[in-house]
Design a protein around this motif. Sequence first.
Motif, PDB file in Angstrom:
ATOM      1  N   ILE A   1       6.049  -1.766  10.248  1.00  0.00           N
ATOM      2  CA  ILE A   1       4.942  -1.138   9.516  1.00  0.00           C
ATOM      3  C   ILE A   1       4.674  -1.866   8.203  1.00  0.00           C
ATOM      4  O   ILE A   1       3.529  -2.137   7.853  1.00  0.00           O
TER       5      ILE A   1
ATOM      6  N   THR B   1       1.213   3.019   3.328  1.00  0.00           N
ATOM      7  CA  THR B   1       2.048   2.256   4.257  1.00  0.00           C
ATOM      8  C   THR B   1       3.521   2.531   3.975  1.00  0.00           C
ATOM      9  O   THR B   1       4.318   2.745   4.896  1.00  0.00           O
TER      10      THR B   1
ATOM     11  N   ASP C   1       0.860  -1.179   0.000  1.00  0.00           N
ATOM     12  CA  ASP C   1       0.000   0.000   0.000  1.00  0.00           C
ATOM     13  C   ASP C   1       0.905   1.241   0.000  1.00  0.00           C
ATOM     14  O   ASP C   1       1.854   1.325   0.792  1.00  0.00           O
TER      15      ASP C   1
ATOM     16  N   PRO D   1       0.825  -4.264   7.955  1.00  0.00           N
ATOM     17  CA  PRO D   1       0.004  -3.102   7.612  1.00  0.00           C
ATOM     18  C   PRO D   1      -1.375  -3.193   8.279  1.00  0.00           C
ATOM     19  O   PRO D   1      -1.906  -4.275   8.493  1.00  0.00           O
TER      20      PRO D   1
END
Length: 196
Positions: free
Chosen positions: A183, A146, A143, A187
């Motif tokens: 991270i 992200t 993403d 996500p």
Amino acid sequence: MGRKAGFTDEQVFVWLADHLAQAPGVTVQQVSKGTGVSVGSLYHRYGSMEGLLAESWLWAHGKYRELIDGAFEHTGVRGAVRASLRGLVLAGECRSAANLLFAVPERYLVRGGIEQAISTRIQKEKTAFNNLISAFAKREEFDAETIELAVIQMPKAILQKYLPFEEIPEAVSFYIKKTCRMIVTNPINVTEPEPA
């Protein structure tokens, strides 16, 4: 003693970065006194104080974008982690550029009153930067938000603790890498309900 007849943009931007890291405001006269470049030469090259500030942002951001671009040649989580360390690399290679990007609010450097040509260059720079993130995210099936958070925003927040004046401890690279991995590999799906 006369003013410098020839000067480089980098000389002016480095002085500006070091000054803005200490005080939020600056005048053309202060830049002239600090750099030894005449007020007339500064106005001739940059057009205005707003133009000088915008050009300094373009200089620093361009250096950062080049570093990020090189890191995105790598794939997957490794590419994201390498890119997340580029702010730290910038601080090591050109502390002044890092100070401008991470310690001085962008809204101070990029503000109203700049010429259309500079405004257009700023938009192109921002678009090129966003395209790097988007292209990497798409290619690696991440993403884009992200990746921006993991690679740009979190490292920036960590570096802001130390910039402009403090020595950056070696452990910072560990924290940046760990945060990025966390991270990227975990996500958050914002459409899922939050756990109670």
